[in-house]
Design an enzyme around this catalytic site. Structure first.
Site, PDB file in Angstrom:
ATOM      1  N   HIS A   1       0.867  -1.171   0.000  1.00  0.00           N
ATOM      2  CA  HIS A   1       0.000   0.000   0.000  1.00  0.00           C
ATOM      3  C   HIS A   1       0.915   1.236   0.000  1.00  0.00           C
ATOM      4  O   HIS A   1       2.125   1.115   0.219  1.00  0.00           O
ATOM      5  CB  HIS A   1      -0.892  -0.018   1.247  1.00  0.00           C
ATOM      6  CG  HIS A   1      -2.138  -0.852   1.110  1.00  0.00           C
ATOM      7  ND1 HIS A   1      -3.130  -0.882   2.065  1.00  0.00           N
ATOM      8  CD2 HIS A   1      -2.558  -1.675   0.112  1.00  0.00           C
ATOM      9  CE1 HIS A   1      -4.107  -1.670   1.665  1.00  0.00           C
ATOM     10  NE2 HIS A   1      -3.786  -2.183   0.494  1.00  0.00           N
TER      11      HIS A   1
ATOM     12  N   GLU B   1       1.457   3.623   2.114  1.00  0.00           N
ATOM     13  CA  GLU B   1       2.207   3.833   3.357  1.00  0.00           C
ATOM     14  C   GLU B   1       3.345   2.824   3.489  1.00  0.00           C
ATOM     15  O   GLU B   1       4.450   3.153   3.940  1.00  0.00           O
ATOM     16  CB  GLU B   1       1.275   3.701   4.574  1.00  0.00           C
ATOM     17  CG  GLU B   1       0.106   4.676   4.571  1.00  0.00           C
ATOM     18  CD  GLU B   1      -1.153   4.125   3.901  1.00  0.00           C
ATOM     19  OE1 GLU B   1      -1.028   3.416   2.865  1.00  0.00           O
ATOM     20  OE2 GLU B   1      -2.251   4.408   4.398  1.00  0.00           O
TER      21      GLU B   1
ATOM     22  N   SER C   1      -7.124   7.441   4.447  1.00  0.00           N
ATOM     23  CA  SER C   1      -7.144   6.873   5.801  1.00  0.00           C
ATOM     24  C   SER C   1      -6.543   5.464   5.807  1.00  0.00           C
ATOM     25  O   SER C   1      -6.908   4.627   4.988  1.00  0.00           O
ATOM     26  CB  SER C   1      -8.600   6.842   6.289  1.00  0.00           C
ATOM     27  OG  SER C   1      -8.674   6.428   7.627  1.00  0.00           O
TER      28      SER C   1
ATOM     29  N   CYS D   1      -5.516   1.680   6.214  1.00  0.00           N
ATOM     30  CA  CYS D   1      -6.174   0.383   6.445  1.00  0.00           C
ATOM     31  C   CYS D   1      -5.560  -0.300   7.666  1.00  0.00           C
ATOM     32  O   CYS D   1      -4.565   0.168   8.225  1.00  0.00           O
ATOM     33  CB  CYS D   1      -5.991  -0.503   5.202  1.00  0.00           C
ATOM     34  SG  CYS D   1      -4.406  -1.370   5.180  1.00  0.00           S
TER      35      CYS D   1
ATOM     36  N   CYS E   1      -1.639  -0.962   7.291  1.00  0.00           N
ATOM     37  CA  CYS E   1      -0.791   0.230   7.394  1.00  0.00           C
ATOM     38  C   CYS E   1      -0.873   0.831   8.796  1.00  0.00           C
ATOM     39  O   CYS E   1       0.126   1.339   9.319  1.00  0.00           O
ATOM     40  CB  CYS E   1      -1.199   1.238   6.326  1.00  0.00           C
ATOM     41  SG  CYS E   1      -1.001   0.567   4.651  1.00  0.00           S
TER      42      CYS E   1
END
Lengths: 154, 154
Positions: free
Chosen positions: A54, A56, A81, A83, A86
């Site tokens: 992802h 991040e 935002s 998950c 992350c």
């Protein structure tokens, strides 16, 4: 928003756009230590065929190995935002502050982060939101895959 | 323990040993769908300089992209109790069952997983424990780095 938050969220948005331009999900992130970007990243599901990178995670990976103290003095910026995965990485490395572009498209584990003492700042940036809305309208199946949701074709 | 759990934990332990033999942390994992291993992995902090490829993450990465339903029918085996990041990945993909080699060396987010409906089975396997104890005695700084703890040199 604070000027530094604006600057670093712009860098995360640039990463999101690189993600989109390379055929992937428009989610970007940067990790910042003492006002310096340690690592930049964007979602690599399509580009690297990765279920774990992802935005991040890609930023953390690109920041390479760091001493624990560095993470504990850092701020993570992400256009969406975070998950559970992350958010878990944020908790593992005890990153104290997370700045989020928007949480209208997807509400991540913000409550869990706050309950563990992480400062969570949500900017509700319209560009972050529009990037996701346009992407999801065109690619609903890919978006569902990214958040582990069964879509029409899953 | 159930025979299938024993077989797949052996595969995770083999991965842990590969990790150790290649200079890294002896933590291994396999993800299993309908009695078939989808992906194997081990901690890649040293080998790939990766802060995100814990054993479980490496197994997920090596399993490549999968439809949501596949994760939701899978079992994740890991030689060590999963940290917040790996637990978050389990929650993201809604993996319903996690089988853990041991949690005496490190207690991960087992309570969080259970609170979200994940079945957590702890085998307390002595070989998993001994691998970690021997590694930590020889490499305390590397172990601290892996779990985000400030060590003597951090």
């Amino acid at each position: 928003m604070a000027m530094s938050h604006e600057i670093f969220m712009r860098a995360a948005i640039e990463e999101a756009k690189i993600g989109m331009q390379t055929g992937g999900l428009p989610i970007g992130s940067v990790i910042v230590h003492r006002n310096q970007i340690l690592g930049r990243g964007h979602n690599q599901r399509v580009q690297k065929g990765s279920p774990v990178l992802h935005g991040e995670m890609d930023a953390l990976e690109n920041a390479k190995r760091q001493p624990a103290i560095v993470y504990q003095e850092s701020v993570l910026y992400t256009t969406l935002s975070p998950c559970p995965m992350c958010s878990g990485a944020i908790l593992l490395y005890k990153i104290p502050v997370v700045v989020i572009g928007e949480n209208k498209t997807f509400m991540g584990e913000e409550n869990l982060l706050r309950s563990r003492g992480v400062q969570v700042i949500v900017l509700q940036d319209d560009e972050c939101y529009q990037l996701m809305q346009q992407f999801i309208a065109a690619n609903p199946t890919l978006w569902n895959e990214d958040i582990g949701v069964r879509g029409d074709h899953a």
